[in-house]
Enzyme design. Structure first.
Site, PDB file in Angstrom:
ATOM      1  CG  HIS A  84      71.313  77.865  27.475  1.00 42.86           C
ATOM      2  ND1 HIS A  84      71.057  78.257  28.771  1.00 42.86           N
ATOM      3  CD2 HIS A  84      71.292  78.998  26.743  1.00 42.86           C
ATOM      4  CE1 HIS A  84      70.893  79.564  28.816  1.00 42.86           C
ATOM      5  NE2 HIS A  84      71.011  80.047  27.603  1.00 42.86           N
TER       6      HIS A  84
HETATM    7  C1  LIG Z   1      67.863  82.520  20.384  1.00 43.89           C
HETATM    8  C2  LIG Z   1      68.984  82.359  21.375  1.00 43.89           C
HETATM    9  C3  LIG Z   1      68.982  83.112  22.528  1.00 43.89           C
HETATM   10  C4  LIG Z   1      70.006  82.968  23.459  1.00 43.89           C
HETATM   11  N1  LIG Z   1      69.990  83.754  24.570  1.00 43.89           N
HETATM   12  C5  LIG Z   1      71.014  83.686  25.429  1.00 43.89           C
HETATM   13  C6  LIG Z   1      71.073  84.571  26.554  1.00 43.89           C
HETATM   14  O1  LIG Z   1      70.189  85.410  26.763  1.00 43.89           O
HETATM   15  N2  LIG Z   1      72.131  84.465  27.389  1.00 43.89           N
HETATM   16  C7  LIG Z   1      73.120  83.527  27.221  1.00 43.89           C
HETATM   17  O2  LIG Z   1      74.048  83.466  28.027  1.00 43.89           O
HETATM   18  N3  LIG Z   1      73.080  82.689  26.174  1.00 43.89           N
HETATM   19  C8  LIG Z   1      72.073  82.758  25.270  1.00 43.89           C
HETATM   20  N4  LIG Z   1      72.036  81.906  24.198  1.00 43.89           N
HETATM   21  C9  LIG Z   1      73.100  80.893  24.080  1.00 43.89           C
HETATM   22  C10 LIG Z   1      74.399  81.456  23.547  1.00 43.89           C
HETATM   23  O3  LIG Z   1      74.111  82.314  22.465  1.00 43.89           O
HETATM   24  C11 LIG Z   1      75.279  80.276  23.073  1.00 43.89           C
HETATM   25  O4  LIG Z   1      75.488  79.350  24.151  1.00 43.89           O
HETATM   26  C12 LIG Z   1      76.637  80.750  22.618  1.00 43.89           C
HETATM   27  O5  LIG Z   1      76.495  81.698  21.565  1.00 43.89           O
HETATM   28  C13 LIG Z   1      77.445  79.570  22.115  1.00 43.89           C
HETATM   29  O6  LIG Z   1      78.639  80.052  21.517  1.00 43.89           O
HETATM   30  P1  LIG Z   1      79.434  79.186  20.490  1.00 43.89           P
HETATM   31  O7  LIG Z   1      80.668  79.955  20.158  1.00 43.89           O
HETATM   32  O8  LIG Z   1      79.566  77.799  20.979  1.00 43.89           O
HETATM   33  O9  LIG Z   1      78.475  79.086  19.201  1.00 43.89           O
HETATM   34  P2  LIG Z   1      77.877  80.259  18.283  1.00 43.89           P
HETATM   35  O10 LIG Z   1      77.702  81.522  19.056  1.00 43.89           O
HETATM   36  O11 LIG Z   1      76.688  79.632  17.616  1.00 43.89           O
HETATM   37  O12 LIG Z   1      79.020  80.519  17.211  1.00 43.89           O
HETATM   38  C14 LIG Z   1      79.242  79.659  16.112  1.00 43.89           C
HETATM   39  C15 LIG Z   1      79.775  80.530  14.994  1.00 43.89           C
HETATM   40  O13 LIG Z   1      80.263  79.696  13.955  1.00 43.89           O
HETATM   41  C16 LIG Z   1      79.858  80.246  12.733  1.00 43.89           C
HETATM   42  N5  LIG Z   1      79.853  79.166  11.760  1.00 43.89           N
HETATM   43  C17 LIG Z   1      79.008  78.143  11.644  1.00 43.89           C
HETATM   44  N6  LIG Z   1      79.348  77.343  10.624  1.00 43.89           N
HETATM   45  C18 LIG Z   1      80.460  77.870  10.090  1.00 43.89           C
HETATM   46  C19 LIG Z   1      81.293  77.502   9.016  1.00 43.89           C
HETATM   47  N7  LIG Z   1      81.077  76.414   8.293  1.00 43.89           N
HETATM   48  N8  LIG Z   1      82.370  78.279   8.740  1.00 43.89           N
HETATM   49  C20 LIG Z   1      82.627  79.377   9.490  1.00 43.89           C
HETATM   50  N9  LIG Z   1      81.865  79.787  10.527  1.00 43.89           N
HETATM   51  C21 LIG Z   1      80.801  79.038  10.819  1.00 43.89           C
HETATM   52  C22 LIG Z   1      78.481  80.824  13.009  1.00 43.89           C
HETATM   53  O14 LIG Z   1      78.153  81.791  12.054  1.00 43.89           O
HETATM   54  C23 LIG Z   1      78.692  81.433  14.389  1.00 43.89           C
HETATM   55  O15 LIG Z   1      79.183  82.758  14.349  1.00 43.89           O
HETATM   56  C24 LIG Z   1      71.039  82.043  23.240  1.00 43.89           C
HETATM   57  C25 LIG Z   1      71.058  81.285  22.057  1.00 43.89           C
HETATM   58  C26 LIG Z   1      70.035  81.450  21.137  1.00 43.89           C
HETATM   59  C27 LIG Z   1      70.077  80.644  19.853  1.00 43.89           C
END
Ligand SMILES: Cc1cc2nc3c(=O)[nH]c(=O)nc-3n(C[C@H](O)[C@H](O)[C@H](O)COP(=O)(O)OP(=O)(O)OC[C@H]3O[C@@H](n4cnc5c(N)ncnc54)[C@H](O)[C@@H]3O)c2cc1C
Length: 157
Positions: free
Chosen positions: A86
């Site tokens: 997280h």
């Molecule tokens: C193993 C794991 C288990 C988890 N389990 C839970 C859970 O059970 N419940 C919960 O609430 N949260 C969980 N989380 C946390 C939750 O997944 C994250 O807090 C949330 O996904 C964050 O969202 P975000 O949009 O900030 O980032 P992300 O979901 O990481 O999205 C970032 C996106 O940007 C894309 N990206 C990266 N670089 C580039 C680029 N250069 N160009 C274009 N696209 C790019 C990536 O492919 C990705 O799709 C978990 C996380 C992990 C890693």
């Protein structure tokens, strides 16, 4: 330690846009977090020592007794502890973006993801991230509608 006070950092290694960032989590970096993990482990050990759990806490699983030292518990936390996945707050509102998620000092750039949380939430981060995205979509739509109506008014005058 779901509300850590330790602070990590994401920094650039080079000015090259394709070079990977340096990510330092700094787990258990603060005294408060270390005290919290020790208290949690001692509570877990106390629960494990209760008679009702004897059937499952003997045999293969052998928890240390209450005389285990803080240093040993801390060593265990550092080697066996793991992340809840997280990480947040590297582009926190107020420090990197404003309350409409616009990057401070740069026009036309927003950050909409878990990194804008001012601090990590106690629970899971997925739903709050979706809420941030929904809110950002509303704000972007509002601003686009306001810009269109300004153009219409200006055009009408
Ligand atoms: C193993 C794991 C288990 C988890 N389990 C839970 C859970 O059970 N419940 C919960 O609430 N949260 C969980 N989380 C946390 C939750 O997944 C994250 O807090 C949330 O996904 C964050 O969202 P975000 O949009 O900030 O980032 P992300 O979901 O990481 O999205 C970032 C996106 O940007 C894309 N990206 C990266 N670089 C580039 C680029 N250069 N160009 C274009 N696209 C790019 C990536 O492919 C990705 O799709 C978990 C996380 C992990 C890693």
């Amino acid at each position: 330690v779901v509300k850590p006070t330790s602070r990590g950092a994401v920094t650039l290694r080079t000015a090259g846009p394709f070079s990977k960032p340096r990510i330092v989590h700094n787990y258990l970096g603060s005294e408060e977090d270390r005290a919290s993990i020790l208290a949690g482990m001692r509570m877990a050990l106390d629960i494990a020592a209760q008679p009702a759990l004897q059937a499952v806490t003997t045999g293969a699983f052998r928890a240390p007794g209450p005389d285990v030292s803080d240093d040993d518990l801390m060593r265990y936390a550092r080697t066996e502890g793991m992340t809840l996945y997280h990480p947040t707050s590297t582009c926190a509102i107020g420090r990197v973006v404003d309350t409409r998620l616009r990057v401070l000092g740069i026009q036309g750039l927003r950050v909409v993801d878990a990194s804008v949380m001012p601090s990590v939430v106690r629970g899971n981060t997925n739903a709050p991230t979706i809420m941030i995205a929904e809110k950002a979509a509303d704000m972007i739509r509002e601003e686009a509608a306001a810009a269109t109506s300004t153009v219409a008014v200006a055009g009408g005058a």
